[in-house]
Write an enzyme that holds these catalytic residues in place. Structure first.
Site, PDB file in Angstrom:
ATOM      1  N   ASP A  26      -3.340   7.412   4.252  1.00 56.90           N
ATOM      2  CA  ASP A  26      -2.575   8.055   3.173  1.00 56.90           C
ATOM      3  C   ASP A  26      -2.312   9.513   3.532  1.00 56.90           C
ATOM      4  OD1 ASP A  26      -5.714   8.056   1.544  1.00 56.90           O
ATOM      5  OD2 ASP A  26      -4.670   9.908   2.088  1.00 56.90           O
TER       6      ASP A  26
ATOM      7  N   THR B  56     -17.157   7.374   3.957  1.00 55.07           N
ATOM      8  CA  THR B  56     -16.953   6.276   4.897  1.00 55.07           C
ATOM      9  C   THR B  56     -18.234   5.447   4.989  1.00 55.07           C
ATOM     10  OG1 THR B  56     -16.369   5.671   7.183  1.00 55.07           O
ATOM     11  CG2 THR B  56     -17.509   7.757   6.885  1.00 55.07           C
TER      12      THR B  56
ATOM     13  N   ASN C   8      -8.162   7.577   7.161  1.00 52.82           N
ATOM     14  CA  ASN C   8      -7.231   7.111   6.133  1.00 52.82           C
ATOM     15  C   ASN C   8      -5.790   7.249   6.599  1.00 52.82           C
ATOM     16  OD1 ASN C   8      -9.563   6.836   4.622  1.00 52.82           O
ATOM     17  ND2 ASN C   8      -9.292   8.789   3.552  1.00 52.82           N
TER      18      ASN C   8
ATOM     19  N   ALA D 202     -17.137  11.810  -4.345  1.00 50.02           N
ATOM     20  CA  ALA D 202     -16.648  12.878  -3.455  1.00 50.02           C
ATOM     21  C   ALA D 202     -16.087  14.062  -4.232  1.00 50.02           C
ATOM     22  CB  ALA D 202     -15.571  12.302  -2.530  1.00 50.02           C
TER      23      ALA D 202
ATOM     24  N   ASN E  97     -21.435  10.887   0.518  1.00 55.46           N
ATOM     25  CA  ASN E  97     -20.909   9.557   0.225  1.00 55.46           C
ATOM     26  C   ASN E  97     -21.430   9.094  -1.132  1.00 55.46           C
ATOM     27  OD1 ASN E  97     -19.179   7.562   1.456  1.00 55.46           O
ATOM     28  ND2 ASN E  97     -20.963   6.208   1.515  1.00 55.46           N
ATOM     29  N   LEU E  98     -20.837   7.970  -1.617  1.00 54.90           N
ATOM     30  CA  LEU E  98     -21.328   7.453  -2.906  1.00 54.90           C
ATOM     31  C   LEU E  98     -22.726   6.876  -2.731  1.00 54.90           C
ATOM     32  CD1 LEU E  98     -20.098   7.299  -5.704  1.00 54.90           C
ATOM     33  CD2 LEU E  98     -19.268   5.005  -5.195  1.00 54.90           C
ATOM     34  N   GLU E  99     -22.954   6.294  -1.531  1.00 53.90           N
ATOM     35  CA  GLU E  99     -24.260   5.657  -1.258  1.00 53.90           C
ATOM     36  C   GLU E  99     -24.485   5.735   0.251  1.00 53.90           C
ATOM     37  OE1 GLU E  99     -22.704   2.075  -2.735  1.00 53.90           O
ATOM     38  OE2 GLU E  99     -21.370   2.087  -1.019  1.00 53.90           O
TER      39      GLU E  99
ATOM     40  N   ARG F  95       0.840  -1.208   0.000  1.00 56.97           N
ATOM     41  CA  ARG F  95       0.000   0.000   0.000  1.00 56.97           C
ATOM     42  C   ARG F  95       0.877   1.261   0.000  1.00 56.97           C
ATOM     43  NH1 ARG F  95      -4.081  -1.080   4.777  1.00 56.97           N
ATOM     44  NH2 ARG F  95      -4.989   0.924   4.191  1.00 56.97           N
TER      45      ARG F  95
ATOM     46  N   HIS G 157      -6.311   6.778  12.619  1.00 55.70           N
ATOM     47  CA  HIS G 157      -5.877   5.380  12.450  1.00 55.70           C
ATOM     48  C   HIS G 157      -4.427   5.281  12.024  1.00 55.70           C
ATOM     49  CE1 HIS G 157     -10.347   4.091  11.867  1.00 55.70           C
ATOM     50  NE2 HIS G 157     -10.030   4.254  13.130  1.00 55.70           N
TER      51      HIS G 157
HETATM   52  C1  BV8 Z   1     -11.172   0.182  19.116  1.00 58.02           C
HETATM   53  C2  BV8 Z   1      -5.997   1.356   9.759  1.00 58.02           C
HETATM   54  C3  BV8 Z   1     -11.132  -0.027  21.447  1.00 58.02           C
HETATM   55  C4  BV8 Z   1      -5.493   0.079   9.221  1.00 58.02           C
HETATM   56  C5  BV8 Z   1      -8.270   0.807  10.364  1.00 58.02           C
HETATM   57  C6  BV8 Z   1     -18.415  -4.982  17.157  1.00 58.02           C
HETATM   58  C7  BV8 Z   1     -19.233  -3.875  17.098  1.00 58.02           C
HETATM   59  C8  BV8 Z   1     -18.712  -2.592  17.112  1.00 58.02           C
HETATM   60  C9  BV8 Z   1     -17.339  -2.395  17.183  1.00 58.02           C
HETATM   61  C10 BV8 Z   1     -16.530  -3.489  17.223  1.00 58.02           C
HETATM   62  C11 BV8 Z   1     -17.050  -4.771  17.221  1.00 58.02           C
HETATM   63  N1  BV8 Z   1     -16.014  -5.645  17.276  1.00 58.02           N
HETATM   64  C12 BV8 Z   1     -14.859  -4.937  17.321  1.00 58.02           C
HETATM   65  C13 BV8 Z   1     -15.163  -3.633  17.311  1.00 58.02           C
HETATM   66  C14 BV8 Z   1     -14.234  -2.509  17.347  1.00 58.02           C
HETATM   67  C15 BV8 Z   1     -13.571  -2.335  15.983  1.00 58.02           C
HETATM   68  C16 BV8 Z   1     -14.603  -2.218  14.893  1.00 58.02           C
HETATM   69  O1  BV8 Z   1     -15.249  -1.210  14.748  1.00 58.02           O
HETATM   70  N2  BV8 Z   1     -14.729  -3.320  14.112  1.00 58.02           N
HETATM   71  C17 BV8 Z   1     -15.673  -3.313  13.021  1.00 58.02           C
HETATM   72  C18 BV8 Z   1     -15.108  -4.148  11.866  1.00 58.02           C
HETATM   73  C19 BV8 Z   1     -16.982  -3.908  13.539  1.00 58.02           C
HETATM   74  N3  BV8 Z   1     -12.849  -1.091  16.083  1.00 58.02           N
HETATM   75  C20 BV8 Z   1     -11.595  -1.105  16.528  1.00 58.02           C
HETATM   76  O2  BV8 Z   1     -10.978  -2.114  16.809  1.00 58.02           O
HETATM   77  C21 BV8 Z   1     -10.979   0.260  16.731  1.00 58.02           C
HETATM   78  N4  BV8 Z   1     -10.418   0.319  18.036  1.00 58.02           N
HETATM   79  O3  BV8 Z   1     -12.358  -0.010  19.094  1.00 58.02           O
HETATM   80  O4  BV8 Z   1     -10.434   0.249  20.251  1.00 58.02           O
HETATM   81  C22 BV8 Z   1     -10.139   0.062  22.519  1.00 58.02           C
HETATM   82  C23 BV8 Z   1     -10.518   0.688  23.691  1.00 58.02           C
HETATM   83  C24 BV8 Z   1      -9.601   0.770  24.693  1.00 58.02           C
HETATM   84  C25 BV8 Z   1      -8.323   0.241  24.527  1.00 58.02           C
HETATM   85  C26 BV8 Z   1      -7.961  -0.387  23.344  1.00 58.02           C
HETATM   86  C27 BV8 Z   1      -8.884  -0.481  22.322  1.00 58.02           C
HETATM   87  C28 BV8 Z   1      -9.831   0.489  15.776  1.00 58.02           C
HETATM   88  C29 BV8 Z   1     -10.330   0.456  14.372  1.00 58.02           C
HETATM   89  C30 BV8 Z   1      -9.211   0.930  13.449  1.00 58.02           C
HETATM   90  C31 BV8 Z   1      -8.807  -0.190  12.502  1.00 58.02           C
HETATM   91  N5  BV8 Z   1      -7.887   0.357  11.521  1.00 58.02           N
HETATM   92  N6  BV8 Z   1      -7.432   1.391   9.516  1.00 58.02           N
HETATM   93  C32 BV8 Z   1      -5.433   0.121   7.738  1.00 58.02           C
HETATM   94  O5  BV8 Z   1      -5.845   1.106   7.107  1.00 58.02           O
HETATM   95  O6  BV8 Z   1      -4.925  -0.883   7.203  1.00 58.02           O
HETATM   96  S1  BV8 Z   1      -9.890   0.676   9.919  1.00 58.02           S
HETATM   97  C33 BV8 Z   1      -9.972   0.901   8.251  1.00 58.02           C
HETATM   98  O7  BV8 Z   1     -11.178   0.375   7.841  1.00 58.02           O
HETATM   99  C34 BV8 Z   1     -10.030   2.344   7.871  1.00 58.02           C
HETATM  100  O8  BV8 Z   1      -9.183   3.147   8.614  1.00 58.02           O
HETATM  101  C35 BV8 Z   1     -11.465   2.671   8.050  1.00 58.02           C
HETATM  102  O9  BV8 Z   1     -11.727   3.087   9.345  1.00 58.02           O
HETATM  103  C36 BV8 Z   1     -12.084   1.357   7.795  1.00 58.02           C
HETATM  104  C37 BV8 Z   1     -12.612   1.399   6.413  1.00 58.02           C
HETATM  105  O10 BV8 Z   1     -13.719   2.145   6.543  1.00 58.02           O
HETATM  106  P1  BV8 Z   1     -14.039   3.241   5.464  1.00 58.02           P
HETATM  107  O11 BV8 Z   1     -13.002   4.285   5.510  1.00 58.02           O
HETATM  108  O12 BV8 Z   1     -15.436   3.612   5.707  1.00 58.02           O
HETATM  109  O13 BV8 Z   1     -13.863   2.496   4.094  1.00 58.02           O
HETATM  110  P2  BV8 Z   1     -14.908   1.504   3.412  1.00 58.02           P
HETATM  111  O14 BV8 Z   1     -14.213   0.860   2.280  1.00 58.02           O
HETATM  112  O15 BV8 Z   1     -15.547   0.664   4.472  1.00 58.02           O
HETATM  113  O16 BV8 Z   1     -16.039   2.493   2.852  1.00 58.02           O
HETATM  114  C38 BV8 Z   1     -15.711   3.403   1.828  1.00 58.02           C
HETATM  115  C39 BV8 Z   1     -16.951   4.250   1.606  1.00 58.02           C
HETATM  116  O17 BV8 Z   1     -16.642   5.194   0.584  1.00 58.02           O
HETATM  117  C40 BV8 Z   1     -18.121   3.427   1.110  1.00 58.02           C
HETATM  118  O18 BV8 Z   1     -19.286   3.812   1.835  1.00 58.02           O
HETATM  119  C41 BV8 Z   1     -18.249   3.801  -0.359  1.00 58.02           C
HETATM  120  O19 BV8 Z   1     -19.591   3.842  -0.768  1.00 58.02           O
HETATM  121  C42 BV8 Z   1     -17.682   5.192  -0.364  1.00 58.02           C
HETATM  122  N7  BV8 Z   1     -17.060   5.564  -1.641  1.00 58.02           N
HETATM  123  C43 BV8 Z   1     -16.396   4.778  -2.517  1.00 58.02           C
HETATM  124  N8  BV8 Z   1     -15.981   5.532  -3.573  1.00 58.02           N
HETATM  125  C44 BV8 Z   1     -16.384   6.798  -3.332  1.00 58.02           C
HETATM  126  C45 BV8 Z   1     -17.068   6.829  -2.104  1.00 58.02           C
HETATM  127  N9  BV8 Z   1     -17.607   7.944  -1.592  1.00 58.02           N
HETATM  128  C46 BV8 Z   1     -17.447   9.077  -2.311  1.00 58.02           C
HETATM  129  N10 BV8 Z   1     -16.800   9.142  -3.496  1.00 58.02           N
HETATM  130  C47 BV8 Z   1     -16.257   8.029  -4.025  1.00 58.02           C
HETATM  131  N11 BV8 Z   1     -15.642   8.098  -5.221  1.00 58.02           N
END
Ligand code: BV8
Length: 230
Positions: free
Chosen positions: A95, A178, A93, A221, A203-205, A58, A110
């Site tokens: 990046d 997001t 992000n 976006a 967002n896109l959707e 990446r 993140h």
């Molecule tokens: C924490 C870095 C606590 C790495 C990332 C169950 C329920 C709820 C929560 C949890 C659960 N089980 C576990 C959890 C917590 C967990 C979580 O939420 N899990 C999810 C999967 C359920 N969260 C965590 O672990 C977080 N930490 O909770 O800590 C804690 C407390 C005390 C002490 C210690 C810990 C940490 C989460 C961070 C993980 N790291 N990124 C890397 O990048 O490799 S997450 C990573 O994925 C991104 O950073 C981002 O956050 C996520 C992706 O999400 P999006 O950015 O939304 O991307 P996505 O592809 O999903 O969506 C893109 C959107 O763009 C779409 O909607 C699409 O339609 C739109 N789009 C596309 N093209 C366009 C567009 N829009 C406009 N224009 C376009 N052209």
């Protein structure tokens, strides 16, 4: 604009038109691993080479010449320059496209792909090449302690206190690109609404938390963000 305190949250969708793959658009898979299985401390302990390869690929892509900020990044940087009130940009992000577009008041909750972190001391180093697990780090010389400066699943996002303070005092919250699947970022809209802010989803959707927003504009976006902020 009638607002004084703006918080903007961006996700992978804001960088999609710059050529950076989103997570769920790529159905969250990489080398047949779910993102949640590769971006975790356990995965790094279990197979550091696999995780380093995931981030090295990446990082190489991000640094390739065809990757550049798009009109959405530019419009947000222009808004920060011209908005008379205060604006905090929080990105999920890793990046550096917001910085390259000129955004300054920015939090990478993140982490950042172009930084490495010493697991022993927490020291950060800029990195523009591949990170190899065996590399010794400059601060303690211990090899095997360098990891990507990225927040993995199960790890605490960065600067959460500063983000919470900004959310509790904002009067406009704009979420861009997001899917609203990852917490705590996906819960920010509720904090902003509780503070009495007007919340907008660009967002896109519709994302998973779309019904929490007061206003929605859907489309790429690069078009929707410029249309909203100008
Ligand atoms: C924490 C870095 C606590 C790495 C990332 C169950 C329920 C709820 C929560 C949890 C659960 N089980 C576990 C959890 C917590 C967990 C979580 O939420 N899990 C999810 C999967 C359920 N969260 C965590 O672990 C977080 N930490 O909770 O800590 C804690 C407390 C005390 C002490 C210690 C810990 C940490 C989460 C961070 C993980 N790291 N990124 C890397 O990048 O490799 S997450 C990573 O994925 C991104 O950073 C981002 O956050 C996520 C992706 O999400 P999006 O950015 O939304 O991307 P996505 O592809 O999903 O969506 C893109 C959107 O763009 C779409 O909607 C699409 O339609 C739109 N789009 C596309 N093209 C366009 C567009 N829009 C406009 N224009 C376009 N052209």
């Amino acid at each position: 604009m009638k607002y004084q305190h703006i918080v903007v949250l961006t996700g992978a969708g804001v960088s999609a038109e710059s050529g950076i793959r989103t997570f769920r658009g790529a159905d969250g898979l990489w080398e047949n691993h779910r993102l949640e299985d590769v971006a975790t401390p356990e995965a790094f302990d279990r197979d550091p080479e696999l995780v380093q390869r995931f981030y090295n690929e990446r990082r190489r892509q991000l640094l390739s010449p065809q990757i550049a900020p798009n009109a959405a990044h530019q419009a947000l940087a222009e808004l920060e320059r011209e908005f008379p009130g205060d604006l905090l940009l929080v990105t999920q992000n890793i990046d550096d496209l917001h910085e390259r577009a000129g955004s300054r008041n920015l939090i990478h909750m993140h982490g950042e792909l172009l930084k490495a972190r010493c697991g022993n001391t927490g020291s950060l180093y800029p990195i523009r090449g591949d990170l190899r697990t065996g590399d010794p780090c400059n601060c303690c010389g211990v090899s095997g302690s360098l990891r990507p400066h990225v927040v993995w699943f199960g790890e605490m996002p960065l600067e959460m206190e500063r983000i919470s303070d900004a959310l509790s005092g904002c009067d406009l919250f704009i979420s861009i690109g997001t899917s609203g699947n990852v917490y705590p970022a996906a819960g920010f809209v509720e904090c902003a609404n509780a503070a009495g802010a007007h919340s907008v989803e660009l967002n896109l959707e519709p994302g998973s938390t779309h019904d929490a927003f007061h206003e929605h504009r859907y489309g790429p976006a690069s078009e929707v963000v410029a249309g909203f902020v100008r």
